[in-house]
Design an enzyme around this catalytic site. Structure first.
Site, short mmCIF file in Angstrom:
data_model
loop_
_atom_site.label_atom_id
_atom_site.label_comp_id
_atom_site.label_asym_id
_atom_site.label_seq_id
_atom_site.Cartn_x
_atom_site.Cartn_y
_atom_site.Cartn_z
N GLY A 133 2.72 2.27 -2.64
CA GLY A 133 3.12 2.54 -4.30
C GLY A 133 3.92 1.78 -5.13
O GLY A 133 4.23 1.98 -6.03
N THR A 134 3.66 0.18 -4.71
CA THR A 134 4.27 -0.90 -5.47
C THR A 134 4.09 -0.97 -6.80
O THR A 134 4.78 -0.95 -7.46
CB THR A 134 4.02 -1.98 -4.49
OG1 THR A 134 4.04 -1.83 -3.01
CG2 THR A 134 4.83 -3.13 -5.00
N SER A 183 -5.35 2.99 3.12
CA SER A 183 -5.29 2.31 2.08
C SER A 183 -5.32 0.90 2.53
O SER A 183 -6.15 -0.01 1.70
CB SER A 183 -4.13 2.74 1.46
OG SER A 183 -3.79 1.76 0.08
N ARG A 239 -7.43 2.12 -5.92
CA ARG A 239 -8.50 2.83 -5.15
C ARG A 239 -8.89 4.30 -5.49
O ARG A 239 -9.24 4.62 -6.13
CB ARG A 239 -8.31 2.47 -3.82
CG ARG A 239 -9.48 2.70 -2.89
CD ARG A 239 -8.96 2.59 -1.23
NE ARG A 239 -8.26 3.46 -0.72
CZ ARG A 239 -8.49 4.46 -0.19
NH1 ARG A 239 -9.83 4.91 -0.04
NH2 ARG A 239 -7.78 5.33 0.42
N HIS A 263 7.99 -7.94 -1.28
CA HIS A 263 7.49 -7.04 0.04
C HIS A 263 8.59 -7.71 1.24
O HIS A 263 8.19 -7.34 2.39
CB HIS A 263 6.19 -7.26 0.30
CG HIS A 263 5.11 -6.64 -0.46
ND1 HIS A 263 5.36 -5.40 -0.79
CD2 HIS A 263 3.87 -7.12 -0.82
CE1 HIS A 263 4.18 -4.81 -1.43
NE2 HIS A 263 3.44 -5.98 -1.66
N TYR A 293 6.39 7.94 -2.17
CA TYR A 293 5.19 8.20 -3.02
C TYR A 293 4.85 9.52 -3.15
O TYR A 293 4.45 9.99 -4.25
CB TYR A 293 3.91 7.45 -2.13
CG TYR A 293 2.59 7.30 -3.10
CD1 TYR A 293 2.39 6.22 -3.86
CD2 TYR A 293 1.84 8.44 -2.69
CE1 TYR A 293 1.13 6.06 -4.48
CE2 TYR A 293 0.31 8.31 -3.23
CZ TYR A 293 0.24 7.04 -4.16
OH TYR A 293 -1.17 7.11 -4.82
N ARG A 297 5.48 5.67 1.99
CA ARG A 297 4.54 6.49 1.98
C ARG A 297 3.99 6.94 3.06
O ARG A 297 4.56 6.19 4.25
CB ARG A 297 3.38 5.71 1.23
CG ARG A 297 2.17 6.63 0.77
CD ARG A 297 0.86 5.65 0.17
NE ARG A 297 -0.04 6.65 -0.22
CZ ARG A 297 -1.10 5.98 -0.54
NH1 ARG A 297 -1.40 4.71 -0.62
NH2 ARG A 297 -2.18 7.11 -0.92
N LYS A 346 0.63 -1.35 0.06
CA LYS A 346 -0.10 -0.06 0.16
C LYS A 346 0.94 1.36 0.02
O LYS A 346 0.47 2.45 0.07
CB LYS A 346 -0.91 0.20 1.10
CG LYS A 346 -2.01 -1.09 1.31
CD LYS A 346 -2.86 -1.32 -0.01
CE LYS A 346 -2.49 -2.51 -0.56
NZ LYS A 346 -2.78 -2.67 -2.04
P1 A3P Z 1 -5.25 4.03 -2.21
O1 A3P Z 1 -5.68 3.03 -1.61
O2 A3P Z 1 -4.80 5.35 -1.21
O3 A3P Z 1 -5.78 4.56 -3.28
P2 A3P Z 1 0.32 -0.73 -3.53
O4 A3P Z 1 0.51 -0.73 -4.90
O5 A3P Z 1 1.54 -0.67 -2.82
O6 A3P Z 1 -0.65 -1.91 -3.33
O7 A3P Z 1 -0.34 0.65 -3.18
C1 A3P Z 1 -1.46 0.84 -3.54
C2 A3P Z 1 -1.92 2.43 -3.50
O8 A3P Z 1 -1.25 3.04 -4.52
C3 A3P Z 1 -3.48 2.79 -3.42
O9 A3P Z 1 -3.63 3.92 -2.63
C4 A3P Z 1 -3.78 2.80 -5.06
O10 A3P Z 1 -4.68 3.49 -5.20
C5 A3P Z 1 -2.34 3.51 -5.34
N1 A3P Z 1 -2.31 3.50 -6.65
C6 A3P Z 1 -2.27 2.39 -7.41
N2 A3P Z 1 -1.71 2.83 -8.64
C7 A3P Z 1 -1.45 4.04 -8.86
C8 A3P Z 1 -0.67 5.08 -9.74
N3 A3P Z 1 -0.27 4.64 -10.88
N4 A3P Z 1 -0.29 5.92 -9.32
C9 A3P Z 1 -0.46 6.55 -8.16
N5 A3P Z 1 -1.05 5.85 -7.08
C10 A3P Z 1 -1.35 4.53 -7.36
#
Ligand code: A3P
Length: 309
Positions: A60-61, A147, A275, A117, A205, A139, A58
């Site tokens: 920005g992976t 998230s 999301r 991770h 992020y 982040r 969560k």
């Molecule tokens: P939110 O839940 O705050 O919307 P991860 O990829 O580590 O699982 O993190 C998921 C978070 O990154 C989610 O945040 C998701 O919406 C956001 N996310 C996914 N793709 C993204 C993108 N291309 N640019 C910016 N944020 C992104």
């Protein structure tokens, strides 16, 4: 091996109506099948040219994987419009070491970038011995909590009413979350980066959002694929930013309706990786008391690092 989890500290998440139990393995919390996955991942024989994209969930992976993939494959594609990212989830373009070791081994010579991770202390020894480059994304903890809350809640098919946020928050603050404690995950990588700064790139992020051009160029250089002046003039950096943007990726059919096979037993909907992607969503969830509690915790844990969470 199968029974190893029985010997580990465990915690059943009450905010998820007891549907999830986490186990503490090698200092970090995770699902029951994690020790098996970690041990397999640790058998990976890394090559010096491998680059690992490391993160807690969560943070920005998905975004980082998309950007790294787009940067490294850009020369093979006639134009950004042909990118596999338009038809493939970023996690299938850059697989997780702990989920898809076989796929990584098969494709290794073509594409030496992998995601994980895993905490730093659980990485395969060969990653450290081979001096592999590591990109670490982190982040703001408050947005990570929100998230994470929605991600797991939706995974467990619970409504907001059925999953009390306050309890999820308390658990996260106790360090109990998938690959948590979140701050320990960051601290391990940060400490290693102090010892071997040349192999680390830390990305935040929020910084990536504020200055995508500067950060994407920095990432490309670190990955060994810097943009040429011609590419910059032709708008390649902006094209990649656009391709990997939340708006583009979250609206693709594959990311709206596909399913990600995390392992042989477990699939999840691609849409759960996308999301809202807004900064400061936590303000819609935190009370003043929660804000103070987390600020104090982070000050206590992170002040020596200079990293702002
Ligand atoms: P939110 O839940 O705050 O919307 P991860 O990829 O580590 O699982 O993190 C998921 C978070 O990154 C989610 O945040 C998701 O919406 C956001 N996310 C996914 N793709 C993204 C993108 N291309 N640019 C910016 N944020 C992104």
């Amino acid at each position: 091996m199968e029974g190893i989890y029985k010997t580990l500290p465990q915690h059943t998440c009450t905010w998820l109506q007891g549907r999830v139990t986490l186990y503490k393995y090698q200092g970090f919390w995770n699902a029951q099948n994690f020790p098996k996955k970690a041990i397999l991942a640790q058998s990976y024989e890394a090559q010096p040219r491998d680059v690992l994209l490391c993160s807690c969930p969560k943070t920005g992976t998905t975004w980082l994987k998309a950007l790294a993939f787009a940067i490294v494959t850009r020369k093979k594609l006639d134009e950004v419009g042909n990118s596999p990212l338009l038809t493939t989830l970023p996690h299938d373009c850059v697989p997780f070491l702990e989920n898809h070791l076989e796929k990584i081994k098969e494709n290794h010579s073509n594409f030496p970038i992998l995601g994980t991770h895993l905490p730093y202390s659980s990485l395969p020894k060969s990653v450290i011995d081979s001096n592999c480059k590591i990109v670490y994304i982190y982040r703001n903890i408050k947005d990570v909590i929100v998230s994470y809350y929605h991600y797991i809640r939706e995974l467990m098919k619970l409504s907001v009413e059925e999953a009390p946020f306050e309890e999820a928050f308390d658990e996260f603050c106790q360090g109990i979350s998938s690959f948590g404690p979140y701050w320990e995950h960051i601290l391990e990588y940060w400490k290693a980066s102090q010892e071997r700064p040349e192999v680390f790139l830390f990305m935040k992020y929020e910084d990536l959002k504020k200055d995508p051009t500067g950060n994407v160029k920095r990432l490309a250089e670190f990955l060994g694929h810097p943009f040429s002046i011609e590419e910059e003039k032709a708008g390649m950096v902006e094209n990649i930013i656009q391709l990997c943007s939340f708006d583009t990726l979250s609206n693709l059919e594959v990311n709206k309706s596909g399913k990600y096979q995390a392992d042989e037993h477990f699939a999840l909907e691609h849409r759960l990786f996308f999301r809202k992607a807004t900064d400061g969503d936590w303000e819609n969830y935190f009370t003043e008391e929660m804000k103070d509690k987390i600020d104090k915790l982070i000050d206590e844990k992170m002040s020596a690092t200079g990293l702002i969470l």
